[in-house]
Write an enzyme that holds these catalytic residues in place. Structure first.
Site, PDB file in Angstrom:
ATOM      1  N   ASP A   1      -8.938   0.407   1.251  1.00  0.00           N
ATOM      2  CA  ASP A   1      -8.022  -0.073   2.284  1.00  0.00           C
ATOM      3  C   ASP A   1      -8.559   0.384   3.640  1.00  0.00           C
ATOM      4  OD1 ASP A   1      -5.749  -1.500   3.054  1.00  0.00           O
ATOM      5  OD2 ASP A   1      -4.598   0.325   3.278  1.00  0.00           O
TER       6      ASP A   1
ATOM      7  N   ASP B   1       0.848  -1.195   0.000  1.00  0.00           N
ATOM      8  CA  ASP B   1       0.000   0.000   0.000  1.00  0.00           C
ATOM      9  C   ASP B   1       0.882   1.242   0.000  1.00  0.00           C
ATOM     10  OD1 ASP B   1      -2.436   1.400   0.081  1.00  0.00           O
ATOM     11  OD2 ASP B   1      -2.241   1.692   2.235  1.00  0.00           O
TER      12      ASP B   1
ATOM     13  N   GLU C   1      -9.990  12.732   6.829  1.00  0.00           N
ATOM     14  CA  GLU C   1      -9.899  14.071   6.241  1.00  0.00           C
ATOM     15  C   GLU C   1     -11.259  14.763   6.192  1.00  0.00           C
ATOM     16  OE1 GLU C   1      -7.094  14.029   2.588  1.00  0.00           O
ATOM     17  OE2 GLU C   1      -7.798  11.968   2.872  1.00  0.00           O
TER      18      GLU C   1
ATOM     19  N   HIS D   1      -3.595  14.279   0.227  1.00  0.00           N
ATOM     20  CA  HIS D   1      -3.895  13.444   1.393  1.00  0.00           C
ATOM     21  C   HIS D   1      -2.770  13.504   2.418  1.00  0.00           C
ATOM     22  CE1 HIS D   1      -5.182  10.072   3.840  1.00  0.00           C
ATOM     23  NE2 HIS D   1      -4.037   9.455   3.610  1.00  0.00           N
TER      24      HIS D   1
ATOM     25  N   THR E   1      -8.894  -5.518   3.227  1.00  0.00           N
ATOM     26  CA  THR E   1      -8.763  -4.648   2.068  1.00  0.00           C
ATOM     27  C   THR E   1      -9.729  -5.164   1.019  1.00  0.00           C
ATOM     28  OG1 THR E   1      -6.414  -4.226   2.515  1.00  0.00           O
ATOM     29  CG2 THR E   1      -7.198  -3.770   0.286  1.00  0.00           C
TER      30      THR E   1
ATOM     31  N   GLU F   1      -8.939   4.177  -2.902  1.00  0.00           N
ATOM     32  CA  GLU F   1      -7.705   3.917  -3.636  1.00  0.00           C
ATOM     33  C   GLU F   1      -8.005   3.194  -4.947  1.00  0.00           C
ATOM     34  OE1 GLU F   1      -4.443   2.251  -1.468  1.00  0.00           O
ATOM     35  OE2 GLU F   1      -5.160   2.973   0.487  1.00  0.00           O
TER      36      GLU F   1
ATOM     37  N   LYS G   1      -4.191  -1.871   9.731  1.00  0.00           N
ATOM     38  CA  LYS G   1      -4.487  -2.028   8.302  1.00  0.00           C
ATOM     39  C   LYS G   1      -4.613  -3.498   7.880  1.00  0.00           C
ATOM     40  CE  LYS G   1      -4.359   2.268   6.738  1.00  0.00           C
ATOM     41  NZ  LYS G   1      -3.457   2.618   5.649  1.00  0.00           N
TER      42      LYS G   1
END
Length: 423
Positions: free
Chosen positions: A240, A133, A371, A140, A264, A208, A260
Site C-alpha cells: 500500500d 486498508d 519506521e 507499527h 496499491t 501488507e 493513499k
C-alpha cells in the site's frame, strides 16, 4: 482421498524444494500468452502455469457452468463457494500427482495445459469490488504513535478495542510489475504558513497482506467468526504505497485520502486459505479482551515469513531492508472481516482487505520506510554510498512471502513496483 496439504505429495512436474509453488500450494491467478492473448485462469505449479481452461475444455476439470475458467478474473469462480473451492483444489492436486497418468501420460493435453511461467503474462487476478486498508500491527501503530504523539500517547484509546481501518480506492489496485507514478498533492512544510501543490517528497511503501473475499454477505447483517472464515478465499502480498507528506497535511480530521489513493500493488497469485491451513497459529494476546463479537475460538494468524528488498536504479539487485512475520498482527484477518460487517456493511465477491503495515518487535522487522528511517532521521545505507530515507524516482521495491513446511514452502511469488517521476 489424500489431502492436498499432505507434505509427502509429489507432482510429476519437477519442483525444487525452494520453489514457492509445490503441489501443496496451487495458487490461482489470471494469465495470457502471445499464442492465446485472452486472459484466463491458471494455477502455479513449479515453473509452470497449469491452464485450467484447457482442462475444462477437455472435461478433466468440470466446475459449475462451463467457461468459468475462461473468465478474465477469479470472481466468477470464487462466487461458486467454499465447497467447490475445496473440490476443485483436490481435483487439481489429483491431476498433478506423480502417480496419476491422466495428465502425466497425455502428451497432447500436457502440451496445451502446461505453460512455462516465462511465457505467461500475469494479470490482476480479481476484479476488486472494494478496498479497505486496516491498521492492525501493534508494533507499527506504536512506532508511528511515538513519532507523532510521544511515547505516553502512542496508541489511540480505541486501538486496542477494534480493528481500525479506512476505505481506499479499488480503482488503483494494480498487479505486480506495474510502474507507479510519483503522486502530486498539497504539501505543507512544518514551518510554512500555507500549503503548495507539488510532487510527493516522502514516498513510502507499506508491507501488507491482502485478504481476498470470495463470498458476499447481506447488508444489515453481522458475521460470526466461522462465517467470516468461510468467506475468505485466499491471500496476496500487498504494497500500500503511501505519500507521507500528502497524508500528514490532509489526514486530520477524516484520515488518509490522496496520500493513499494513487496506487496499491498486489501479487498475481492468490494463495488459498486452505493451502495456509497447516501454518495457522494464535496471534498475540489481546488485552483488554475484545468485545464478544470480536472474540476468537480458534487460531486465525499465520506463521508467514515476509521480506522487503529495495533496489536503486544503479544497483544490480535489491537489498533486503525488512524481514518480519505475519504472525505478529494484533488483529487477525477474520476479526477484521467480522468488524467490517458488524455495522451492517455488505461485503462483495472480490473485496480486498489490506492487513495494514506488518511490523515486528525488532528494528529489522519494521514494515515501512517511515519506521526504518524513523521519519527520515536515520537514513539507511544500501550500497556504494547510496542512502535512503524515503523512495526516490526509479527505485524498485520488491516484497516476498512464504510459509516454510518440512521440505517445501507455500510461497506467494513477489509483488514489485518501480517509481516513475511525477508528470
Amino acid at each position: 482421498m489424500t489431502s492436498p496439504n499432505d507434505p509427502t505429495l509429489c507432482s510429476f512436474i519437477p519442483v525444487d524444494a525452494a520453489s514457492d509453488f509445490p503441489i501443496q500450494n496451487l495458487p490461482y491467478g489470471v494469465f495470457s500468452t502471445s499464442a492465446l492473448p485472452a486472459p484466463r485462469i491458471g494455477v502455479a505449479i513449479g515453473d509452470y502455469v497449469l491452464d485450467l481452461w484447457e482442462l475444462e475444455q477437455d472435461c478433466r476439470l468440470v466446475v459449475g457452468d462451463l467457461g468459468v475458467f475462461s473468465a478474465p478474473t477469479l470472481n466468477p469462480f470464487m462466487a461458486l463457494g467454499p465447497k467447490l473451492w475445496t473440490r476443485t483444489r483436490a481435483r487439481i492436486s489429483e491431476l498433478l500427482r506423480h502417480d496419476n497418468p491422466e495428465l502425466r501420460d497425455n502428451p497432447t493435453l500436457r502440451e496445451r495445459a502446461l505453460v512455462p511461467m516465462a511465457q505467461a503474462k500475469l494479470h490482476l487476478p480479481i476484479a476488486v469490488a472494494g478496498y479497505t486498508d486496516f491498521y492492525s500491527s501493534k508494533e507499527h501503530a506504536t512506532n508511528v504513535g511515538i513519532m507523532f504523539r510521544g511515547k505516553d500517547n502512542a496508541l489511540q484509546p480505541n486501538w486496542l478495542h477494534m480493528p481500525i481501518a479506512y476505505n481506499g480506492r479499488a480503482s488503483t489496485v494494480v498487479v505486480s510489475g506495474t510502474r507507479v507514478r510519483r503522486p502530486r498533492g498539497q504539501l505543507k512544510p512544518p514551518n510554512g504558513e500555507l500549503p503548495g501543490f507539488a510532487p510527493c517528497k516522502r514516498l513510502d511503501f507499506e508491507l501488507e497482506m491482502g485478504v481476498v473475499i470470495g463470498q458476499a454477505s447481506a447488508m444489515g447483517g453481522m458475521l460470526t467468526e466461522a462465517q467470516a472464515e468461510e468467506m475468505i478465499f485466499g491471500f496476496v502480498l500487498l504494497n500500500d504505497w503511501s505519500a507521507r507528506d500528502i497524508q500528514q497535511w490532509e489526514y486530520v480530521p477524516l484520515g488518509p485520502f490522496q496520500g493513499k489513493a494513487f496506487a496499491t500493488s498486489i501479487s498475481p497469485w492468490v494463495v488459498t486459505r486452505e493451502a495456509l491451513e497447516p501454518f495457522r497459529l494464535s496471534g498475540p494476546k489481546q488485552d483488554p479482551a475484545p468485545l464478544p463479537y470480536l472474540r476468537q475460538a480458534k487460531p486465525n494468524n499465520y506463521d508467514l515469513e515476509l521480506e522487503v528488498g529495495l533496489r536503486a536504479a544503479s544497483m544490480k539487485r535489491p537489498l533486503r531492508i525488512c524481514h518480519t512475520n505475519f504472525k505478529y498482527m494484533y488483529w487477525s484477518s477474520v476479526q477484521q472481516l467480522v468488524h467490517h460487517a458488524a455495522c451492517g456493511c455488505a461485503m462483495n465477491v472480490g473485496d480486498l482487505l489490506g492487513s495494514g503495515t506488518i511490523s515486528g518487535p525488532e528494528k529489522s522487522q519494521r514494515g515501512s520506510l517511515l519506521e526504518i528511517s524513523w521519519n527520515g532521521t536515520e537514513p539507511i545505507e544500501l550500497e556504494d554510498g547510496i542512502t535512503r530515507t524515503f523512495l526516490e524516482d526509479n527505485d524498485s521495491l520488491v516484497m516476498r512471502g512464504w510459509c516454510q513446511g518440512d521440505g517445501y514452502r507455500i510461497g506467494f511469488g513477489e509483488v514489485e513496483g518501480t517509481i516513475l517521476p511525477a508528470e
